[in-house]
Structure formats: structure tokens, C-alpha cells
Design a protein around this motif. Structure first.
Motif, PDB file in Angstrom:
ATOM      1  N   ASP A 190      -6.263  25.518  35.641  1.00  0.00           N
ATOM      2  CA  ASP A 190      -7.679  25.833  35.503  1.00  0.00           C
ATOM      3  C   ASP A 190      -8.288  25.313  34.194  1.00  0.00           C
ATOM      4  O   ASP A 190      -8.879  26.061  33.425  1.00  0.00           O
ATOM      5  N   LEU A 191      -8.181  24.001  33.981  1.00  0.00           N
ATOM      6  CA  LEU A 191      -8.755  23.371  32.791  1.00  0.00           C
ATOM      7  C   LEU A 191     -10.221  23.035  33.005  1.00  0.00           C
ATOM      8  O   LEU A 191     -10.597  22.520  34.059  1.00  0.00           O
ATOM      9  N   ASN A 192     -11.040  23.304  31.991  1.00  0.00           N
ATOM     10  CA  ASN A 192     -12.466  22.967  32.008  1.00  0.00           C
ATOM     11  C   ASN A 192     -12.864  22.426  30.640  1.00  0.00           C
ATOM     12  O   ASN A 192     -12.681  23.111  29.627  1.00  0.00           O
ATOM     13  N   PHE A 193     -13.403  21.205  30.599  1.00  0.00           N
ATOM     14  CA  PHE A 193     -13.912  20.653  29.340  1.00  0.00           C
ATOM     15  C   PHE A 193     -14.734  19.399  29.619  1.00  0.00           C
ATOM     16  O   PHE A 193     -14.654  18.810  30.692  1.00  0.00           O
ATOM     17  N   GLU A 194     -15.531  19.020  28.623  1.00  0.00           N
ATOM     18  CA  GLU A 194     -16.320  17.788  28.667  1.00  0.00           C
ATOM     19  C   GLU A 194     -16.076  16.988  27.402  1.00  0.00           C
ATOM     20  O   GLU A 194     -15.967  17.555  26.315  1.00  0.00           O
ATOM     21  N   ILE A 195     -15.993  15.656  27.557  1.00  0.00           N
ATOM     22  CA  ILE A 195     -15.847  14.751  26.417  1.00  0.00           C
ATOM     23  C   ILE A 195     -16.992  13.758  26.466  1.00  0.00           C
ATOM     24  O   ILE A 195     -17.238  13.137  27.512  1.00  0.00           O
ATOM     25  N   LYS A 196     -17.676  13.604  25.357  1.00  0.00           N
ATOM     26  CA  LYS A 196     -18.842  12.724  25.323  1.00  0.00           C
ATOM     27  C   LYS A 196     -18.415  11.277  25.063  1.00  0.00           C
ATOM     28  O   LYS A 196     -17.330  11.000  24.532  1.00  0.00           O
ATOM     29  N   LYS A 197     -19.279  10.361  25.460  1.00  0.00           N
ATOM     30  CA  LYS A 197     -19.032   8.939  25.224  1.00  0.00           C
ATOM     31  C   LYS A 197     -18.920   8.670  23.723  1.00  0.00           C
ATOM     32  O   LYS A 197     -19.692   9.193  22.927  1.00  0.00           O
ATOM     33  N   GLY A 198     -17.939   7.842  23.356  1.00  0.00           N
ATOM     34  CA  GLY A 198     -17.760   7.478  21.952  1.00  0.00           C
ATOM     35  C   GLY A 198     -16.931   8.455  21.147  1.00  0.00           C
ATOM     36  O   GLY A 198     -16.682   8.227  19.968  1.00  0.00           O
ATOM     37  N   GLU A 199     -16.461   9.551  21.774  1.00  0.00           N
ATOM     38  CA  GLU A 199     -15.637  10.510  21.046  1.00  0.00           C
ATOM     39  C   GLU A 199     -14.177  10.088  21.069  1.00  0.00           C
ATOM     40  O   GLU A 199     -13.679   9.580  22.073  1.00  0.00           O
ATOM     41  N   ALA A 200     -13.479  10.320  19.966  1.00  0.00           N
ATOM     42  CA  ALA A 200     -12.024  10.172  19.899  1.00  0.00           C
ATOM     43  C   ALA A 200     -11.441  11.580  19.837  1.00  0.00           C
ATOM     44  O   ALA A 200     -11.707  12.327  18.896  1.00  0.00           O
ATOM     45  N   ILE A 201     -10.660  11.939  20.844  1.00  0.00           N
ATOM     46  CA  ILE A 201     -10.161  13.309  20.995  1.00  0.00           C
ATOM     47  C   ILE A 201      -8.634  13.305  20.966  1.00  0.00           C
ATOM     48  O   ILE A 201      -7.986  12.538  21.677  1.00  0.00           O
ATOM     49  N   GLY A 202      -8.050  14.161  20.139  1.00  0.00           N
ATOM     50  CA  GLY A 202      -6.608  14.349  20.137  1.00  0.00           C
ATOM     51  C   GLY A 202      -6.196  15.380  21.171  1.00  0.00           C
ATOM     52  O   GLY A 202      -6.974  16.296  21.489  1.00  0.00           O
ATOM     53  N   ILE A 203      -5.009  15.224  21.724  1.00  0.00           N
ATOM     54  CA  ILE A 203      -4.450  16.225  22.645  1.00  0.00           C
ATOM     55  C   ILE A 203      -3.099  16.634  22.087  1.00  0.00           C
ATOM     56  O   ILE A 203      -2.195  15.803  21.953  1.00  0.00           O
ATOM     57  N   ILE A 204      -2.959  17.907  21.730  1.00  0.00           N
ATOM     58  CA  ILE A 204      -1.721  18.380  21.121  1.00  0.00           C
ATOM     59  C   ILE A 204      -1.168  19.560  21.902  1.00  0.00           C
ATOM     60  O   ILE A 204      -1.867  20.210  22.684  1.00  0.00           O
ATOM     61  N   GLY A 205       0.113  19.839  21.660  1.00  0.00           N
ATOM     62  CA  GLY A 205       0.798  20.917  22.352  1.00  0.00           C
ATOM     63  C   GLY A 205       2.288  20.654  22.338  1.00  0.00           C
ATOM     64  O   GLY A 205       2.740  19.537  22.077  1.00  0.00           O
ATOM     65  N   ARG A 206       3.059  21.678  22.634  1.00  0.00           N
ATOM     66  CA  ARG A 206       4.509  21.556  22.648  1.00  0.00           C
ATOM     67  C   ARG A 206       4.965  20.649  23.785  1.00  0.00           C
ATOM     68  O   ARG A 206       4.222  20.366  24.728  1.00  0.00           O
ATOM     69  N   ASN A 207       6.221  20.186  23.715  1.00  0.00           N
ATOM     70  CA  ASN A 207       6.813  19.419  24.814  1.00  0.00           C
ATOM     71  C   ASN A 207       6.755  20.247  26.098  1.00  0.00           C
ATOM     72  O   ASN A 207       7.119  21.424  26.095  1.00  0.00           O
ATOM     73  N   GLY A 208       6.286  19.638  27.184  1.00  0.00           N
ATOM     74  CA  GLY A 208       6.189  20.346  28.457  1.00  0.00           C
ATOM     75  C   GLY A 208       4.932  21.161  28.625  1.00  0.00           C
ATOM     76  O   GLY A 208       4.780  21.882  29.621  1.00  0.00           O
ATOM     77  N   ALA A 209       3.993  21.043  27.679  1.00  0.00           N
ATOM     78  CA  ALA A 209       2.772  21.851  27.763  1.00  0.00           C
ATOM     79  C   ALA A 209       1.835  21.371  28.858  1.00  0.00           C
ATOM     80  O   ALA A 209       1.011  22.133  29.361  1.00  0.00           O
ATOM     81  N   GLY A 210       1.926  20.074  29.247  1.00  0.00           N
ATOM     82  CA  GLY A 210       1.049  19.535  30.291  1.00  0.00           C
ATOM     83  C   GLY A 210       0.183  18.379  29.816  1.00  0.00           C
ATOM     84  O   GLY A 210      -0.673  17.898  30.565  1.00  0.00           O
ATOM     85  N   LYS A 211       0.410  17.901  28.591  1.00  0.00           N
ATOM     86  CA  LYS A 211      -0.436  16.842  28.018  1.00  0.00           C
ATOM     87  C   LYS A 211      -0.348  15.548  28.826  1.00  0.00           C
ATOM     88  O   LYS A 211      -1.370  14.951  29.195  1.00  0.00           O
ATOM     89  N   SER A 212       0.873  15.095  29.091  1.00  0.00           N
ATOM     90  CA  SER A 212       1.053  13.840  29.827  1.00  0.00           C
ATOM     91  C   SER A 212       0.570  13.964  31.270  1.00  0.00           C
ATOM     92  O   SER A 212       0.028  13.007  31.840  1.00  0.00           O
ATOM     93  N   THR A 213       0.749  15.137  31.866  1.00  0.00           N
ATOM     94  CA  THR A 213       0.246  15.367  33.228  1.00  0.00           C
ATOM     95  C   THR A 213      -1.267  15.203  33.270  1.00  0.00           C
ATOM     96  O   THR A 213      -1.819  14.596  34.201  1.00  0.00           O
TER      97      THR A 213
END
Length: 378
Positions: free
Chosen positions: A46-69
Motif C-alpha cells: 500500500d505505497l502512495n507517493f508523488e515525485i515531481k519532474k526534475g527531482e532527485a530522490i533517494g530510496i533507502i531501507g534495509r536489505n529486503g525492505a522492497g526497494k529493488s521491487t
């Protein structure tokens, strides 16, 4: 015109553990008779978010958190189980070594293939080709089938293709860690340049220092859920405060590392329990100690220092590292460990624990150097 580059609504992804998609007919019938059930695993919830054009966003979390998915869904490599995504613009991604490359084709042929898949004409790709080649540094091997490339060469060419073709959204996973330090710096500079001209960048990394240099905002994913999405300082502090506040960690049954513990007394002691090591010689255990924001303070790599841990091979047991004179002031720190045999990595856990140097210790605690003593099965 909307200024939203990526919109994610109620996004979830479910996998089934223990369900072998390549099982034989006999296996399938056997499972039906035994009523063997596969276990459901929600990689994203149940992820909900918006990213605007031109933004550089980091994605962090432990191994297996779901980042690569998450990046695979945004790249349309896999489909979500529920929810929807909306992306405005063409997407270029670098998720795994060799992703998007055909091993039998040459580097040159793969550049044109990737561009074609993005909807670019041959003339558009040709106009970018020299720039891609120059950035990658693999000119001598561009007409060699990529199945003969090293992992570093793969990453160099793959990132060059992803970063230079005409796309509006760039997705980059931790795969950049395969490259050497100089190339990683080039990549970070290029991603910063891409974001500066109005393109959108999503960057997954365990290197918090790199996240801070490239981005101003980050997504924190914890056990498949979106825990935070705001400025880097708040997200990073929450990441370390909520998930790594422990001086002991237990690993899963299929890991060769059973547990890691760190003790702080008149010295720092790391105790690593290991099991079922199938290597001819005892491997080397290295470590890094960093600040909460990712700056490396010191570490030890016995392989590079030619330090012999043991002359006898022990398949299971404990390895203790005594750090006698750590250069640390009071505060919180992060421990990373890695296990290697010769040049082969056996186990890596970045940012596995946090620990504190308490205020009760006086200023004589650690001034000069780090003297590591490695002891087996003490």
C-alpha cells in the motif's frame, strides 16, 4: 501540463514463497496430493507517493525492505499485485548487472538495441553514441559480445546508455557499487547533471553519503511499507533511529553468519558467529565503522593488510575482533561487516548494527590508532 513525473497509488506486490514455477508435472501432482501450500509474502504494501519532474530522490531501507521491487515495478519489469503507477515520460533504468543487455550481442549492438526499446530512432542513437562510448571507457571492447565483459564493464556501459539516451526518468539501483570509486564519482556527477536539466532521478543506495550528495529528499521503505518521505535529514535519522538501534543481530537459518554482536567497554569488541563455511582456508572478516550519516571513520580489511587470522580451517564457530584504540568520540556509530575468502565475497551486511560510545567513558577512550586483534573460538 502536470509537473508530476511519477505517481504511485495503493501499490502492493505479493510473491509466493516455496512455489517453484519450473516444477515438473510429477512435482505438481505430488504437491496437490500432499496439499503443500506456498506462503504469501508481501514485498510492498500500500505505497502512495508523488515525485515531481526534475527531482532527485533517494530510496533507502534495509536489505529486503522492497526497494529493488519498487524500481522493477516502475521499470515495468514486473507488475504490481494491486494499485497503479503513472509515469510521465520515457524511463531508463539500471537495476542489475546485465539487465537489458543481450549476452550474444556486442556492446555496440546493445547500445542500439536499448535505444530502440526506448523508442529512439537510429539517427538519434547514433548522435549520442560517441558520448556514451567516451563516458563508459570500454572503447576497446565495444565490438566484443558482452557475455565476455566483466561486471565492472557491464555497469560502465549500462550506466552510460541509461544516462545518455533521451529519457525523462532515470532509475538506478545499488548496482553502481560494482564499479570502481572513480567511476562511481562520475556516475553521481552525471546523475546530478541529469537532475539539473529537469529530468527525474530515483537512486537506491546503502551509501548514505552518496544519497546526501545527490538528493535532497528520500523515501524510507521498511518491510514493504513507506515509512517516511521528506527531507534527507529527517528520513536518515528515522532510518537509523528506528531500524538499526541495536548492538546485536540474528540472521536467518540459511545465512553463513549466525549473529553479530558489538560490545563497548574499555575497548570495542565485535563477535561474529559463523557456520557451514565451505572454503579451503579460513576467510577474512572485515568491518567498517561509520557515522550515522554514512561517513566512514575507520575499518579493517585483513586481506589488504596481509593479516593472517588463522592457519587452520574451522567450518563453524566464533570470530572475535578486539579494537583496542578506536578513534571515536562519544555518540552513535554504525557497523558494517563483510566476510571474504581471497578475492571472493562470501557475506556482506552494510549498516548491520548501531552502537553508542556512552558519555560515561572518559576522554582517554581511543585517541591514537585502531589496533585490531582477531581471535577464533576463544
Amino acid at each position: 501540463m502536470s509537473d508530476v513525473a511519477i505517481k504511485v497509488e495503493n501499490l502492493s506486490k505479493k510473491y509466493r514463497i516455496g512455489n517453484n514455477a519450473h516444477s515438473t508435472l510429477r512435482d505438481t501432482l505430488s504437491n496437490l496430493i500432499s496439499k503443500k501450500k506456498s506462503e504469501e509474502f508481501w514485498a510492498l504494501k500500500d505505497l502512495n507517493f508523488e515525485i515531481k519532474k526534475g527531482e532527485a530522490i533517494g530510496i533507502i531501507g534495509r536489505n529486503g525492505a522492497g526497494k529493488s521491487t519498487l524500481l522493477k515495478i516502475l521499470s515495468k519489469i514486473t507488475r504490481p499485485t494491486t494499485g497503479r503507477i503513472e509515469i510521465n515520460g520515457r524511463v531508463s533504468s539500471l537495476l542489475e548487472v546485465g539487465t537489458g543487455f543481450h549476452p550474444e550481442l556486442t556492446g555496440r549492438e546493445n547500445v542500439y538495441l536499448n535505444g530502440s526499446l526506448l523508442g529512439m530512432s537510429r539517427s538519434e542513437i547514433k548522435s549520442k553514441f560517441d558520448e556514451i562510448l567516451d563516458f563508459s571507457g570500454v572503447e576497446k571492447f565495444i565490438d566484443t559480445p558482452v557475455k565476455h565483459y566483466s561486471s565492472g564493464m557491464y555497469v560502465r556501459l549500462a550506466f552510460s546508455v541509461a544516462a545518455h539516451l533521451n529519457t525523462e526518468v532515470l532509475l538506478v539501483d545499488e548496482v553502481l557499487a560494482v564499479g570502481d570509486a572513480d567511476f562511481q564519482k562520475k556516475c553521481l556527477f552525471k546523475m546530478d547533471e541529469i537532475a539539473g536539466i529537469g529530468k527525474t532521478v530515483l537512486f537506491v543506495s546503502h551509501n548514505i553519503d552518496a544519497i546526501k550528495k545527490l538528493t535532497k529528499k528520500s523515501l524510507l521503505i521498511n518491510d514493504g511499507s513507506l515509512e517516511a518521505f521528506s527531507g534527507n535529514e529527517n528520513v536518515i535519522n528515522r532510518y537509523y533511529g528506528s531500524k538499526l538501534a541495536s548492538n546485536y543481530r540474528k540472521y536467518s537459518e540459511d545465512s553463513i553468519i549466525d549473529s553479530v554482536e558489538i560490545l563497548v567497554e574499555d575497548q570495542i569488541t565485535i563477535i561474529c558467529s559463523y557456520r557451514n563455511l565451505e572454503v579451503p582456508n579460513f576467510p577474512h572478516l572485515g568491518f567498517l565503522i561509520s557515522s550515522l550519516h554514512g561517513e566512514v571513520i575507520f575499518g579493517s580489511n585483513p586481506t589488504l593488510s596481509n593479516k593472517s587470522i588463522s592457519t587452520s580451517y574451522v567450518s563453524s564457530g566464533k570470530l572475535k575482533i578486539n579494537i583496542k584504540s578506536p578513534v571515536l568520540n562519544k555518540g552513535q556509530y554504525v557497523l558494517s561487516i563483510f566476510l571474504a575468502s581471497h578475492s571472493k565475497d562470501l557475506f556482506i551486511d552494510e549498516q548491520c548494527l548501531t552502537f553508542s560510545i556512552p558519555s560515561t567513558l572518559n576522554s582517554s577512550f581511543g585517541f591514537v590508532s585502531t589496533d585490531c586483534e582477531f581471535i577464533i573460538n576463544e
